[in-house]
Design an enzyme around this catalytic site. Structure first.
Site, mmCIF file in Angstrom:
data_model
loop_
_atom_site.group_PDB
_atom_site.id
_atom_site.type_symbol
_atom_site.label_atom_id
_atom_site.label_comp_id
_atom_site.label_asym_id
_atom_site.label_seq_id
_atom_site.Cartn_x
_atom_site.Cartn_y
_atom_site.Cartn_z
ATOM 1 N N SER A 100 42.457 51.917 40.204
ATOM 2 C CA SER A 100 43.438 50.592 40.681
ATOM 3 C C SER A 100 43.875 50.218 39.307
ATOM 4 O O SER A 100 42.932 49.552 38.537
ATOM 5 C CB SER A 100 42.549 49.532 41.494
ATOM 6 O OG SER A 100 42.148 50.075 42.568
ATOM 7 N N LYS A 176 47.960 48.710 46.658
ATOM 8 C CA LYS A 176 46.534 48.454 46.458
ATOM 9 C C LYS A 176 46.241 47.249 46.190
ATOM 10 O O LYS A 176 45.097 46.585 46.519
ATOM 11 C CB LYS A 176 45.992 49.390 45.160
ATOM 12 C CG LYS A 176 44.322 49.163 45.235
ATOM 13 C CD LYS A 176 43.582 49.483 46.260
ATOM 14 C CE LYS A 176 42.022 49.282 46.064
ATOM 15 N NZ LYS A 176 41.287 50.368 45.321
#
Length: 296
Positions: A100, A176
Site C-alpha cells: 500500500s 486502497k
C-alpha cells in the site's frame, strides 16, 4: 512441478507475504523469495522455494516479480537501491506490487522502471488481512495496462476472490486509500461503541451477534467487536502503524486533489495518539483502550 507455469519471485515475507507465498507454492509455481531478514524465508525454503541473496536476483529467472513491503520508502529501496530490482530487470518481465503506497510515488517509480529496463508495473494492493491471505479470499484492486492485469489474473486467483482493474498505474493505490479510510473510521467507531456499551453496563460481547444482519453490520464489526470486548489483542493480524500510514496517505492525497476528508483526518490523529501511547506495533483491536482510558 509443472514447467508450463510462469516462474515467480516475491520480496517481503511478512504477515501478508508469508501466507500469500505459501499459497503460490501450493499451487505449483516455481518461486524465488527474498526478505530483508533472511530467516523469515526459511519456512518457504522448506516448502521448495529458492532463496535470493539480493532483490536483483529475483529477476534472474522470474517472469513476474511480486512485492509486499511496508511502505513507499521500502519499495523504492528494494526496486532502485543498491542491488535492487532495477539492476536485474528486463523487458517482458512484470512487477506486481501488493504493498500500500502513495499513488503519485507509484506512478513515478513505474515510469522510471519501465524507462530504464522495459519492465512494467502493476499496483495491486489487497484487502482482507491475514485471514484473507491465508484463505485466498483477498480483494485485489489493480492499476495497470489491461494486458498486464489479464496476464496475472490466473496467478492471482490463488490469492484473491476478486481482482478488479481500477484504471492505469496508480489507480489501485487510490482505491486502497479509499478502502483504508472506510476501515479506519469503522474501527474507531467500533472501539467507541464497545467502550460505551461497557460503561453503560451492557455486555459488549453481545454487540456483534445482536447487530448481525442489520444495517450496522460489517466484517470489521464481526471481527473487531468481539476482540475488543474480550481484550483479545493477540495474535496480531495487522498493525496500528500500517493503518496510520495508509491514513496519512489518504490525507496527503486529499490535499493533492483538493478534496475534503475531515473524518479520515480525525481518524489519522486518533491513530497517531494511540500509536504515541506505545501501540504502533499492536493490533488495531487495541483502539478500544483509547476510549477505556479516556473513561477511566
Amino acid at each position: 512441478m509443472s514447467t508450463s507455469l510462469p516462474a515467480l519471485a516475491f520480496a517481503g515475507i511478512g504477515l501478508m507475504g508469508l501466507p500469500m507465498t505459501r499459497r503460490l507454492l501450493a499451487a505449483g509455481y516455481p518461486l524465488r523469495v527474498w526478505n530483508r531478514s533472511p530467516d523469515k524465508c526459511q519456512r518457504l525454503l522448506d516448502l521448495g522455494a529458492q532463496p535470493a541473496s539480493a532483490p536483483l536476483q529475483l529477476c534472474s529467472e522470474a517472469d513476474i516479480v511480486m512485492l509486499c513491503l511496508a511502505d513507499t520508502a521500502a519499495v523504492r529501496e528494494v526496486v532502485f537501491g543498491p542491488g535492487g530490482i532495477v539492476e536485474g530487470a528486463r523487458a517482458g518481465q512484470l512487477l506486481v506490487d501488493f504493498s500500500s503506497l502513495e499513488p503519485a510515488a507509484t506512478r513515478e517509480m513505474a515510469a522510471e522502471l519501465e524507462r530504464r529496463t522495459g519492465m512494467r508495473w502493476v499496483d495491486a494492493p489487497v484487502s482482507g488481512g491475514t485471514p484473507g491471505a491465508e484463505a485466498g479470499s483477498l480483494a485485489i484492486m489493480a492499476g495497470g495496462r489491461v494486458d498486464d492485469i489479464e496476464r496475472i489474473r490466473p496467478i492471482l486467483v490463488h490469492l484473491g476472490q476478486r481482482l478488479t482493474r481500477m484504471g492505469e498505474v496508480g489507480a489501485g493505490q487510490v482505491t486502497k486509500v479509499c478502502n483504508q479510510m472506510i476501515v479506519a473510521c469503522n474501527a474507531l467507531v467500533i472501539a467507541e461503541v464497545v467502550a460505551l456499551a461497557e460503561q453503560a453496563g451492557v455486555d459488549a460481547s453481545l454487540l456483534a451477534p445482536a447487530l448481525a444482519g442489520g444495517f450496522a453490520d460489517s466484517r470489521p464489526l464481526q471481527i473487531l467487536a468481539p476482540q475488543m470486548a474480550e481484550s483479545r489483542f493477540e495474535p496480531i493480524k495487522w498493525h496500528v502503524r500500517t493503518l496510520l500510514k495508509d491514513l496519512d496517505t489518504a490525507t496527503k492525497l486529499s490535499r493533492e486533489q483538493g478534496s475534503a476528508t475531515p473524518m479520515s483526518g480525525l481518524a489519522a490523529q486518533l491513530l497517531r495518539l494511540h500509536g504515541s501511547q506505545g501501540h504502533l506495533e499492536h493490533d488495531p483491536a487495541t483502539l478500544v483502550q483509547l476510549y477505556r482510558e479516556a473513561d477511566a
